[in-house]
Design an enzyme around this catalytic site. Sequence first.
Site, PDB file in Angstrom:
ATOM      1  N   SER A  29      -2.184   1.229  -9.091  1.00  0.00           N
ATOM      2  CA  SER A  29      -1.307   0.670 -10.121  1.00  0.00           C
ATOM      3  C   SER A  29      -0.213  -0.202  -9.517  1.00  0.00           C
ATOM      4  O   SER A  29       0.151  -1.239 -10.083  1.00  0.00           O
ATOM      5  CB  SER A  29      -0.704   1.792 -10.971  1.00  0.00           C
ATOM      6  OG  SER A  29      -0.020   2.714 -10.146  1.00  0.00           O
ATOM      7  N   THR A  30       0.312   0.163  -8.341  1.00  0.00           N
ATOM      8  CA  THR A  30       1.359  -0.655  -7.714  1.00  0.00           C
ATOM      9  C   THR A  30       0.743  -1.970  -7.227  1.00  0.00           C
ATOM     10  O   THR A  30       1.324  -3.041  -7.409  1.00  0.00           O
ATOM     11  CB  THR A  30       2.021   0.109  -6.542  1.00  0.00           C
ATOM     12  OG1 THR A  30       2.215   1.478  -6.930  1.00  0.00           O
ATOM     13  CG2 THR A  30       3.371  -0.494  -6.183  1.00  0.00           C
ATOM     14  N   ALA A  82       0.742   3.559  -1.737  1.00  0.00           N
ATOM     15  CA  ALA A  82       0.420   4.795  -1.005  1.00  0.00           C
ATOM     16  C   ALA A  82       0.657   5.976  -1.935  1.00  0.00           C
ATOM     17  O   ALA A  82       1.398   5.870  -2.917  1.00  0.00           O
ATOM     18  CB  ALA A  82       1.302   4.917   0.236  1.00  0.00           C
ATOM     19  N   LYS A  93      -3.418   7.953   1.610  1.00  0.00           N
ATOM     20  CA  LYS A  93      -3.902   7.023   0.605  1.00  0.00           C
ATOM     21  C   LYS A  93      -5.261   7.499   0.099  1.00  0.00           C
ATOM     22  O   LYS A  93      -5.835   8.412   0.644  1.00  0.00           O
ATOM     23  CB  LYS A  93      -4.028   5.609   1.201  1.00  0.00           C
ATOM     24  CG  LYS A  93      -2.667   4.998   1.539  1.00  0.00           C
ATOM     25  CD  LYS A  93      -2.748   3.572   2.092  1.00  0.00           C
ATOM     26  CE  LYS A  93      -3.666   2.666   1.353  1.00  0.00           C
ATOM     27  NZ  LYS A  93      -3.416   2.570  -0.091  1.00  0.00           N
ATOM     28  N   GLY A  94      -5.721   6.826  -0.961  1.00  0.00           N
ATOM     29  CA  GLY A  94      -7.051   7.166  -1.457  1.00  0.00           C
ATOM     30  C   GLY A  94      -7.040   7.908  -2.770  1.00  0.00           C
ATOM     31  O   GLY A  94      -8.087   8.349  -3.247  1.00  0.00           O
ATOM     32  N   GLY A  95      -5.854   8.013  -3.369  1.00  0.00           N
ATOM     33  CA  GLY A  95      -5.783   8.629  -4.705  1.00  0.00           C
ATOM     34  C   GLY A  95      -6.698   7.901  -5.684  1.00  0.00           C
ATOM     35  O   GLY A  95      -7.286   8.508  -6.575  1.00  0.00           O
ATOM     36  N   GLY A  96      -6.853   6.592  -5.468  1.00  0.00           N
ATOM     37  CA  GLY A  96      -7.740   5.796  -6.322  1.00  0.00           C
ATOM     38  C   GLY A  96      -9.159   5.714  -5.773  1.00  0.00           C
ATOM     39  O   GLY A  96     -10.022   5.053  -6.352  1.00  0.00           O
ATOM     40  N   GLU A 102      -9.767   0.045   2.012  1.00  0.00           N
ATOM     41  CA  GLU A 102      -8.339  -0.192   2.290  1.00  0.00           C
ATOM     42  C   GLU A 102      -8.083  -0.130   3.800  1.00  0.00           C
ATOM     43  O   GLU A 102      -7.363  -0.956   4.363  1.00  0.00           O
ATOM     44  CB  GLU A 102      -7.473   0.847   1.576  1.00  0.00           C
ATOM     45  CG  GLU A 102      -7.473   0.677   0.063  1.00  0.00           C
ATOM     46  CD  GLU A 102      -6.742   1.785  -0.685  1.00  0.00           C
ATOM     47  OE1 GLU A 102      -6.353   1.532  -1.827  1.00  0.00           O
ATOM     48  OE2 GLU A 102      -6.564   2.887  -0.143  1.00  0.00           O
TER      49      GLU A 102
HETATM   50  C1  5RP Z   1      -5.955   3.834  -3.838  1.00  0.00           C
HETATM   51  C2  5RP Z   1      -4.697   4.053  -3.061  1.00  0.00           C
HETATM   52  C3  5RP Z   1      -3.415   3.705  -3.732  1.00  0.00           C
HETATM   53  O1  5RP Z   1      -2.685   2.859  -2.917  1.00  0.00           O
HETATM   54  C4  5RP Z   1      -2.640   4.967  -3.968  1.00  0.00           C
HETATM   55  O2  5RP Z   1      -3.441   5.878  -4.679  1.00  0.00           O
HETATM   56  C5  5RP Z   1      -1.349   4.691  -4.746  1.00  0.00           C
HETATM   57  O3  5RP Z   1      -1.673   4.344  -6.053  1.00  0.00           O
HETATM   58  P1  5RP Z   1      -0.584   3.946  -7.132  1.00  0.00           P
HETATM   59  O4  5RP Z   1      -0.016   2.642  -6.700  1.00  0.00           O
HETATM   60  O5  5RP Z   1      -1.376   3.853  -8.418  1.00  0.00           O
HETATM   61  O6  5RP Z   1       0.461   5.032  -7.178  1.00  0.00           O
HETATM   62  O7  5RP Z   1      -4.693   4.468  -1.937  1.00  0.00           O
HETATM   63  O8  5RP Z   1      -7.074   4.269  -3.135  1.00  0.00           O
END
Ligand code: 5RP
Length: 217
Positions: A29-30, A82, A93-96, A102
């Site tokens: 999202s960021t 992050a 990282k890697g929540g998405g 990346e």
């Molecule tokens: C995706 C990531 C993102 O950078 C991380 O999950 C942060 O996400 P957001 O900007 O939505 O808080 O590593 O794989």
Amino acid sequence: MTQDELKQAVARAAIEHVPSGIIGVGTGSTANFFIDELAKIKHKLDGAVASSEATAQRLRKHGIEVLDLNSVSELSVYVDGADEITRHMHMTKGGGGALTREKIVAACSRKFVCIADGTKLVDLLGKFPLPVEVIPMARSYVARQLTKLGGQPVLRQGFTTDNGNVILDVHNMQIMNPVELETAINQITGVVTNGLFACRPADVLLLGTPEGVRTLT
Ligand code: 5RP
């Protein structure tokens, strides 16, 4: 300020770190707010390398050309968010789920600019479950090895990465030495990569706070 407003503020600030030419763009999202800001200066760019299919789609929607990393030798800058980051610039990282691409794009970039709202800055990594991308047939084996390292792996349900793999989110991992743990997890056969970005940390952190954007180096 809302969390989204903080993310927007750091996305705007990151534009100052974008030179002309080709840059690497993260996921989440960021990063999405950053892409929207990038669209305003797209005339400066020769294109961008995307760290996920979602990012590639958003870049194209804004009329920014998406380039194959294999056609580019080095990127001047990589901008990404992050899930957690420390004062030493080590990240989770890697929540998405885009961690592997990346990490590849970050590896090819001279400068890594991390953009994050203030909630992401932590003293110690590990509260956010550590994502590990795994070749599907190795899922159970890798899970057993991660348990031996002290974590509790949980399969991310209904999720397949852009590379056709699965994600194990590892809970309750003691991350005292991120460089060592990143290396150790990557040694497990079947692991594609893990979400610790410590061997190649960020170079600059733009942190969104209610008082304004703080720059940490
Ligand atoms: C995706 C990531 C993102 O950078 C991380 O999950 C942060 O996400 P957001 O900007 O939505 O808080 O590593 O794989």
